[in-house]
Write a protein that holds these residues in place. Structure first.
Motif, PDB file in Angstrom:
ATOM      1  N   LEU A 178      68.972  46.702  29.902  1.00 53.01           N
ATOM      2  CA  LEU A 178      67.546  46.539  29.979  1.00 53.01           C
ATOM      3  C   LEU A 178      67.121  45.574  30.886  1.00 53.01           C
ATOM      4  O   LEU A 178      67.464  44.506  30.514  1.00 53.01           O
ATOM      5  CB  LEU A 178      66.946  46.540  28.518  1.00 53.01           C
ATOM      6  CG  LEU A 178      67.275  47.521  27.519  1.00 53.01           C
ATOM      7  CD1 LEU A 178      66.965  47.178  26.090  1.00 53.01           C
ATOM      8  CD2 LEU A 178      66.612  49.012  27.912  1.00 53.01           C
ATOM      9  N   ASP A 179      66.301  46.061  31.968  1.00 49.59           N
ATOM     10  CA  ASP A 179      65.750  45.045  32.738  1.00 49.59           C
ATOM     11  C   ASP A 179      64.291  45.219  32.543  1.00 49.59           C
ATOM     12  O   ASP A 179      63.521  45.995  33.254  1.00 49.59           O
ATOM     13  CB  ASP A 179      66.372  45.498  34.249  1.00 49.59           C
ATOM     14  CG  ASP A 179      65.294  44.426  35.170  1.00 49.59           C
ATOM     15  OD1 ASP A 179      65.015  43.190  35.070  1.00 49.59           O
ATOM     16  OD2 ASP A 179      64.825  45.147  36.220  1.00 49.59           O
ATOM     17  N   LEU A 180      63.700  44.416  31.795  1.00 49.27           N
ATOM     18  CA  LEU A 180      62.284  44.566  31.455  1.00 49.27           C
ATOM     19  C   LEU A 180      61.469  43.384  31.602  1.00 49.27           C
ATOM     20  O   LEU A 180      62.031  42.220  32.077  1.00 49.27           O
ATOM     21  CB  LEU A 180      62.230  44.872  30.011  1.00 49.27           C
ATOM     22  CG  LEU A 180      62.862  46.148  29.705  1.00 49.27           C
ATOM     23  CD1 LEU A 180      62.765  46.320  28.065  1.00 49.27           C
ATOM     24  CD2 LEU A 180      62.298  47.486  30.158  1.00 49.27           C
ATOM     25  N   ASP A 181      59.923  43.265  31.487  1.00 50.37           N
ATOM     26  CA  ASP A 181      59.070  42.130  31.725  1.00 50.37           C
ATOM     27  C   ASP A 181      59.923  41.001  30.628  1.00 50.37           C
ATOM     28  O   ASP A 181      60.372  41.209  29.459  1.00 50.37           O
ATOM     29  CB  ASP A 181      57.673  42.530  31.308  1.00 50.37           C
ATOM     30  CG  ASP A 181      56.885  41.509  31.631  1.00 50.37           C
ATOM     31  OD1 ASP A 181      56.582  40.587  30.908  1.00 50.37           O
ATOM     32  OD2 ASP A 181      56.418  41.608  32.828  1.00 50.37           O
ATOM     33  N   GLU A 182      59.368  39.715  30.991  1.00 45.93           N
ATOM     34  CA  GLU A 182      59.735  38.529  30.346  1.00 45.93           C
ATOM     35  C   GLU A 182      59.063  38.810  28.828  1.00 45.93           C
ATOM     36  O   GLU A 182      59.658  38.383  27.693  1.00 45.93           O
ATOM     37  CB  GLU A 182      59.053  37.441  30.891  1.00 45.93           C
ATOM     38  CG  GLU A 182      59.894  36.953  32.178  1.00 45.93           C
ATOM     39  CD  GLU A 182      59.346  35.711  32.689  1.00 45.93           C
ATOM     40  OE1 GLU A 182      58.535  35.198  32.006  1.00 45.93           O
ATOM     41  OE2 GLU A 182      59.915  35.244  33.806  1.00 45.93           O
ATOM     42  N   ASN A 183      58.061  39.224  28.806  1.00 51.28           N
ATOM     43  CA  ASN A 183      57.381  39.676  27.573  1.00 51.28           C
ATOM     44  C   ASN A 183      57.770  41.094  27.179  1.00 51.28           C
ATOM     45  O   ASN A 183      57.364  42.020  27.618  1.00 51.28           O
ATOM     46  CB  ASN A 183      55.896  39.764  27.474  1.00 51.28           C
ATOM     47  CG  ASN A 183      55.148  38.431  27.923  1.00 51.28           C
ATOM     48  OD1 ASN A 183      55.807  37.219  27.233  1.00 51.28           O
ATOM     49  ND2 ASN A 183      54.445  38.383  28.793  1.00 51.28           N
ATOM     50  N   LEU A 184      58.800  41.140  26.246  1.00 52.31           N
ATOM     51  CA  LEU A 184      59.449  42.429  25.771  1.00 52.31           C
ATOM     52  C   LEU A 184      58.472  43.179  25.383  1.00 52.31           C
ATOM     53  O   LEU A 184      57.726  42.997  24.607  1.00 52.31           O
ATOM     54  CB  LEU A 184      60.637  42.054  24.813  1.00 52.31           C
ATOM     55  CG  LEU A 184      61.831  41.450  25.713  1.00 52.31           C
ATOM     56  CD1 LEU A 184      63.030  41.129  24.570  1.00 52.31           C
ATOM     57  CD2 LEU A 184      62.609  42.039  26.808  1.00 52.31           C
ATOM     58  N   PRO A 185      58.566  44.546  25.682  1.00 53.90           N
ATOM     59  CA  PRO A 185      57.635  45.545  25.319  1.00 53.90           C
ATOM     60  C   PRO A 185      57.583  45.687  23.713  1.00 53.90           C
ATOM     61  O   PRO A 185      58.753  45.826  23.181  1.00 53.90           O
ATOM     62  CB  PRO A 185      57.927  47.099  26.201  1.00 53.90           C
ATOM     63  CG  PRO A 185      59.314  46.565  26.405  1.00 53.90           C
ATOM     64  CD  PRO A 185      59.497  45.130  26.463  1.00 53.90           C
ATOM     65  N   VAL A 186      56.418  46.286  23.397  1.00 54.94           N
ATOM     66  CA  VAL A 186      56.342  46.633  21.849  1.00 54.94           C
ATOM     67  C   VAL A 186      57.177  48.041  21.918  1.00 54.94           C
ATOM     68  O   VAL A 186      57.020  48.619  22.613  1.00 54.94           O
ATOM     69  CB  VAL A 186      54.981  47.228  21.675  1.00 54.94           C
ATOM     70  CG1 VAL A 186      54.638  47.924  20.335  1.00 54.94           C
ATOM     71  CG2 VAL A 186      53.792  46.020  21.628  1.00 54.94           C
ATOM     72  N   GLY A 187      57.891  48.159  20.744  1.00 52.36           N
ATOM     73  CA  GLY A 187      58.634  49.313  20.379  1.00 52.36           C
ATOM     74  C   GLY A 187      60.241  49.189  20.676  1.00 52.36           C
ATOM     75  O   GLY A 187      61.259  49.876  20.420  1.00 52.36           O
ATOM     76  N   ILE A 188      60.528  47.930  21.620  1.00 53.22           N
ATOM     77  CA  ILE A 188      61.903  47.702  21.888  1.00 53.22           C
ATOM     78  C   ILE A 188      62.752  47.384  20.504  1.00 53.22           C
ATOM     79  O   ILE A 188      63.961  47.855  20.699  1.00 53.22           O
ATOM     80  CB  ILE A 188      62.004  46.320  22.960  1.00 53.22           C
ATOM     81  CG1 ILE A 188      63.513  46.453  23.395  1.00 53.22           C
ATOM     82  CG2 ILE A 188      61.480  45.209  22.102  1.00 53.22           C
ATOM     83  CD1 ILE A 188      63.473  45.428  24.552  1.00 53.22           C
ATOM     84  N   THR A 189      62.191  46.862  19.720  1.00 52.94           N
ATOM     85  CA  THR A 189      62.969  46.470  18.402  1.00 52.94           C
ATOM     86  C   THR A 189      63.513  48.159  17.753  1.00 52.94           C
ATOM     87  O   THR A 189      64.635  48.032  17.601  1.00 52.94           O
ATOM     88  CB  THR A 189      62.171  45.895  17.249  1.00 52.94           C
ATOM     89  OG1 THR A 189      61.706  44.695  17.810  1.00 52.94           O
ATOM     90  CG2 THR A 189      62.949  45.591  16.199  1.00 52.94           C
TER      91      THR A 189
END
Length: 357
Positions: free
Chosen positions: A7-18
């Motif tokens: 996963l290469d995502l924004d520093e503020n991990l998106p809602v739903g990642i959990t």
């Protein structure tokens, strides 16, 4: 087969990642987040989600080896390669979900399966990438697995029973399926419902068979065929188009039933959308090779597919059975969902509507 998720995502991990990480953990699929972060950075109390086996010394080695690279994309690409090597996996075993179009394309060129990620309404474009996710709130792992297989042009897994796997049919299994469909008992038991023309009357079916090679058994069974059988080469050509234009774009279709222990194709099951009484209906069809009948395979696969359809929020599914096909009628009697008989449009056919909700 999907074996590693990056996963290469924004520093503020998106809602739903959990939710996604929980699904990966449940199915014991290792994952990693780029840039390299420790489990204490995870926005959840369940730090064991980050279940990669990379040691601290190996992380340090990765960062040191990346010091000489000139771009963030190149650094991350090297991370991907090192991570997959550490897991002893080929790039094609790994899925990358990234916010960066250049990394997505670079990883794809290295053999990784790459999906894009962006916020809903974003203008970000991912050229040559097969799928772009807009948010992770409702993303199911089963969906990612399916799209992962399609990106590799491989058959996707649909569902399973205790003894069988149900998955899309690869082209290589069509000769085996074709041989099964030549069996007179099967030809006489499958109603004449064509997913191509929606409704086929006996006259139009006979017309379609005018220039098609058929056996005597097939000709006698024309009113009860799911689809008119052509030659093997014609069926291969049809299924090649089916793989390209139906499997990637529909949650319904025709799938193979595979015996888990033997890995062998033993039947077919599927859901198609047809016209019954001038209304569109989802219709279930299934058959099992004669060598595996009277063992309960059809019953368990039918119930598994009905559960699958229920998860897709389908309310009802119809099934049409030849009135003399007592085996299929017995399978229906063991259905775990309630059903009722409805008026059939063809002589000799009994139709039932199964209620999933």
């Amino acid at each position: 087969m999907l074996q590693f998720v990056l996963l290469d995502l924004d520093e503020n991990l998106p809602v739903g990642i959990t939710s996604l990480l929980q699904q990966l953990t449940k199915e014991q699929i290792p994952f990693f987040v780029l840039p390299i972060i420790s489990s204490t950075d995870c926005p959840t109390k369940n730090n064991h989600f980050f279940t990669t086996q990379i040691s601290c010394s190996e992380k340090t080695k990765m960062i040191e080896e990346q010091a000489d690279t000139t771009s963030l994309t190149e650094q991350k690409l090297q991370q991907l390669i090192l991570l997959s090597n550490n897991q002893h996996l080929e790039p094609s075993d790994c899925l990358l979900i990234t916010i960066c179009p250049t990394l997505a394309l670079a990883a794809k060129n290295e053999g990784f399966v790459s999906f894009g990620y962006c916020d809903a309404g974003s203008s970000t474009r991912f050229p040559s990438i097969p799928l772009v996710l807009e948010g992770l709130e409702d993303v199911e792992l089963s969906f990612l697995k399916r799209e992962f297989a399609h990106a590799l042009h491989e058959p996707a897994y649909i569902c399973e029973t205790n003894r069988c796997d149900i998955k899309e049919l690869p082209l290589s299994d069509i000769p085996t399926l074709y041989e099964m469909l030549q069996q007179e008992t099967i030809l006489r038991s499958i109603p004449n419902l064509s997913p191509i023309s929606k409704t086929l009357h006996q006259e139009s079916v006979s017309t379609q068979f005018t220039n098609v090679h058929t056996t005597t058994a097939q000709k006698e069974a024309i009113p009860f065929l799911l689809e008119p059988l052509g030659t093997l080469s014609e069926e291969l050509e049809k299924h090649e188009a089916y793989i390209r234009y139906v499997y990637p774009f529909s949650y319904y279709g025709v799938w193979g039933i595979y015996h888990k222990e033997m890995g062998q194709l033993i039947g077919r099951i599927g859901i198609t959308e047809l016209m019954l009484h001038n209304e569109p209906e989802y219709v279930l069809e299934y058959f099992i090779h004669h060598s595996y009948r009277r063992c309960g395979y059809a019953s368990e696969c039918v119930n598994a597919i009905l559960h699958y359809a229920k998860e897709l929020e389908t309310d009802t599914i119809c099934v049409c059975i030849h009135k003399q096909n007592t085996a299929s009628l017995n399978v229906l009697s063991r259905c775990i969902f309630p059903y009722e008989e409805i008026q059939a449009e063809q002589v000799g056919i009994r139709c039932f509507r199964i209620f999933l909700n």
